[in-house]
Design a protein around this motif. Sequence first.
Motif, PDB file in Angstrom:
ATOM      1  N   PRO A   8       0.847 -15.114 -22.983  1.00 45.17           N
ATOM      2  CA  PRO A   8       1.207 -13.884 -22.909  1.00 45.17           C
ATOM      3  C   PRO A   8       2.655 -13.607 -23.170  1.00 45.17           C
ATOM      4  O   PRO A   8       3.720 -14.455 -23.380  1.00 45.17           O
ATOM      5  N   TYR A   9       3.110 -12.298 -23.514  1.00 45.56           N
ATOM      6  CA  TYR A   9       4.389 -11.969 -23.902  1.00 45.56           C
ATOM      7  C   TYR A   9       5.078 -12.089 -22.854  1.00 45.56           C
ATOM      8  O   TYR A   9       4.890 -11.685 -21.500  1.00 45.56           O
ATOM      9  N   ALA A  10       6.500 -12.170 -22.898  1.00 43.21           N
ATOM     10  CA  ALA A  10       7.421 -12.308 -21.796  1.00 43.21           C
ATOM     11  C   ALA A  10       7.723 -10.922 -21.037  1.00 43.21           C
ATOM     12  O   ALA A  10       7.889 -10.918 -19.877  1.00 43.21           O
ATOM     13  N   THR A  11       7.611  -9.933 -21.974  1.00 42.26           N
ATOM     14  CA  THR A  11       7.830  -8.573 -21.422  1.00 42.26           C
ATOM     15  C   THR A  11       6.674  -7.601 -22.088  1.00 42.26           C
ATOM     16  O   THR A  11       6.351  -7.798 -23.351  1.00 42.26           O
ATOM     17  N   PRO A  12       6.644  -6.226 -21.582  1.00 37.13           N
ATOM     18  CA  PRO A  12       5.883  -5.380 -22.418  1.00 37.13           C
ATOM     19  C   PRO A  12       6.662  -4.973 -23.697  1.00 37.13           C
ATOM     20  O   PRO A  12       6.068  -4.421 -24.537  1.00 37.13           O
ATOM     21  N   GLN A  13       8.085  -5.055 -23.411  1.00 36.34           N
ATOM     22  CA  GLN A  13       8.632  -4.184 -24.737  1.00 36.34           C
ATOM     23  C   GLN A  13       8.708  -5.365 -25.721  1.00 36.34           C
ATOM     24  O   GLN A  13       8.463  -5.058 -27.022  1.00 36.34           O
ATOM     25  N   VAL A  14       8.264  -6.747 -25.673  1.00 33.95           N
ATOM     26  CA  VAL A  14       8.088  -7.795 -26.664  1.00 33.95           C
ATOM     27  C   VAL A  14       6.669  -7.508 -27.265  1.00 33.95           C
ATOM     28  O   VAL A  14       6.440  -7.383 -28.521  1.00 33.95           O
ATOM     29  N   ALA A  15       5.878  -7.306 -26.224  1.00 34.78           N
ATOM     30  CA  ALA A  15       4.409  -6.718 -26.709  1.00 34.78           C
ATOM     31  C   ALA A  15       4.306  -5.596 -27.710  1.00 34.78           C
ATOM     32  O   ALA A  15       3.751  -5.656 -28.982  1.00 34.78           O
ATOM     33  N   ALA A  16       5.170  -4.743 -27.264  1.00 36.35           N
ATOM     34  CA  ALA A  16       5.240  -3.367 -28.086  1.00 36.35           C
ATOM     35  C   ALA A  16       5.648  -3.714 -29.522  1.00 36.35           C
ATOM     36  O   ALA A  16       5.418  -3.133 -30.341  1.00 36.35           O
ATOM     37  N   ALA A  17       6.834  -4.563 -29.460  1.00 38.38           N
ATOM     38  CA  ALA A  17       7.302  -4.764 -30.852  1.00 38.38           C
ATOM     39  C   ALA A  17       6.461  -5.652 -31.526  1.00 38.38           C
ATOM     40  O   ALA A  17       6.493  -5.030 -32.822  1.00 38.38           O
ATOM     41  N   PHE A  18       5.541  -6.309 -31.141  1.00 34.61           N
ATOM     42  CA  PHE A  18       4.544  -6.857 -32.048  1.00 34.61           C
ATOM     43  C   PHE A  18       3.551  -6.134 -32.659  1.00 34.61           C
ATOM     44  O   PHE A  18       3.000  -5.941 -33.581  1.00 34.61           O
ATOM     45  N   SER A  19       3.178  -5.245 -31.662  1.00 38.53           N
ATOM     46  CA  SER A  19       2.226  -3.998 -31.994  1.00 38.53           C
ATOM     47  C   SER A  19       2.930  -3.054 -33.017  1.00 38.53           C
ATOM     48  O   SER A  19       2.000  -2.550 -33.864  1.00 38.53           O
ATOM     49  N   ALA A  20       4.158  -2.965 -32.893  1.00 39.62           N
ATOM     50  CA  ALA A  20       4.571  -1.941 -34.082  1.00 39.62           C
ATOM     51  C   ALA A  20       4.737  -2.758 -35.418  1.00 39.62           C
ATOM     52  O   ALA A  20       4.861  -1.838 -36.208  1.00 39.62           O
ATOM     53  N   PHE A  21       4.817  -3.806 -35.570  1.00 40.83           N
ATOM     54  CA  PHE A  21       4.738  -4.290 -37.031  1.00 40.83           C
ATOM     55  C   PHE A  21       3.670  -3.862 -37.827  1.00 40.83           C
ATOM     56  O   PHE A  21       2.483  -3.631 -37.386  1.00 40.83           O
ATOM     57  N   PRO A  22       3.796  -3.700 -39.129  1.00 44.49           N
ATOM     58  CA  PRO A  22       2.706  -3.345 -39.898  1.00 44.49           C
ATOM     59  C   PRO A  22       1.530  -4.406 -39.811  1.00 44.49           C
ATOM     60  O   PRO A  22       1.644  -5.536 -39.589  1.00 44.49           O
ATOM     61  N   ASP A  23       0.482  -3.633 -40.037  1.00 44.80           N
ATOM     62  CA  ASP A  23      -0.676  -4.630 -39.950  1.00 44.80           C
ATOM     63  C   ASP A  23      -0.645  -5.971 -40.833  1.00 44.80           C
ATOM     64  O   ASP A  23      -1.026  -7.078 -40.419  1.00 44.80           O
ATOM     65  N   ALA A  24      -0.307  -5.881 -41.954  1.00 42.07           N
ATOM     66  CA  ALA A  24      -0.197  -6.858 -43.084  1.00 42.07           C
ATOM     67  C   ALA A  24       0.681  -8.133 -42.667  1.00 42.07           C
ATOM     68  O   ALA A  24       0.314  -9.173 -42.684  1.00 42.07           O
ATOM     69  N   ALA A  25       1.690  -7.838 -41.873  1.00 37.28           N
ATOM     70  CA  ALA A  25       2.740  -8.897 -41.263  1.00 37.28           C
ATOM     71  C   ALA A  25       2.408  -9.287 -39.950  1.00 37.28           C
ATOM     72  O   ALA A  25       2.486 -10.487 -39.411  1.00 37.28           O
ATOM     73  N   ARG A  26       1.718  -8.501 -39.140  1.00 34.45           N
ATOM     74  CA  ARG A  26       1.459  -8.823 -37.522  1.00 34.45           C
ATOM     75  C   ARG A  26       0.897 -10.149 -37.543  1.00 34.45           C
ATOM     76  O   ARG A  26       1.397 -11.002 -36.829  1.00 34.45           O
ATOM     77  N   GLU A  27      -0.168 -10.607 -38.030  1.00 35.56           N
ATOM     78  CA  GLU A  27      -0.924 -11.891 -37.665  1.00 35.56           C
ATOM     79  C   GLU A  27       0.042 -12.906 -38.121  1.00 35.56           C
ATOM     80  O   GLU A  27      -0.047 -13.859 -37.387  1.00 35.56           O
ATOM     81  N   ARG A  28       0.837 -12.760 -39.114  1.00 31.79           N
ATOM     82  CA  ARG A  28       1.663 -13.770 -39.615  1.00 31.79           C
ATOM     83  C   ARG A  28       2.751 -14.198 -38.728  1.00 31.79           C
ATOM     84  O   ARG A  28       3.149 -15.179 -38.315  1.00 31.79           O
TER      85      ARG A  28
END
Length: 140
Positions: A8-28
């Motif tokens: 789990p992410y430490a905070t909802p803000q960290v989760a949101a940051a990962f969600s905001a990454f472009p699809d091409a980069a997010r999994e990496r």
Amino acid sequence: MPAAMREPYATPQVAAAFSAFPDAARERLLAARTLILDVARRTEGVGAIEETLKWGQPSYATPETGSGSPIRLGIPKSDQFDWALFVHCQTELTRRFAAHYPDVFTFESARALLFRADEAIPEDALRHCIAMALTYHLRR
């Protein structure tokens, strides 16, 4: 690693940051996050990792022990690369990484390792670099 198995992410803000990454980069970037957390657990002297946001990017620090220099994950300015692992630019970390892996990584001066989303992550080398960052103050 399947999303259901990720820590789990430490905070909802960290989760949101990962969600905001472009699809091409997010999994990496998520795979790099998993490596950071795993290396921290397995490396003596590191202690608990603090996952926060710094400059809007997920950041990993060692406040419990002070053993390491923070690591950040994000998107580089160069459009030739899809994601990056950033370290503090006033450390010698990228120089040390380059000494061990001159032909494995692409470096952005003293601040980052750069990656393309369509290339395999050099996992063993990246684990070693992460461990060097997380123990930077122990080995200076």
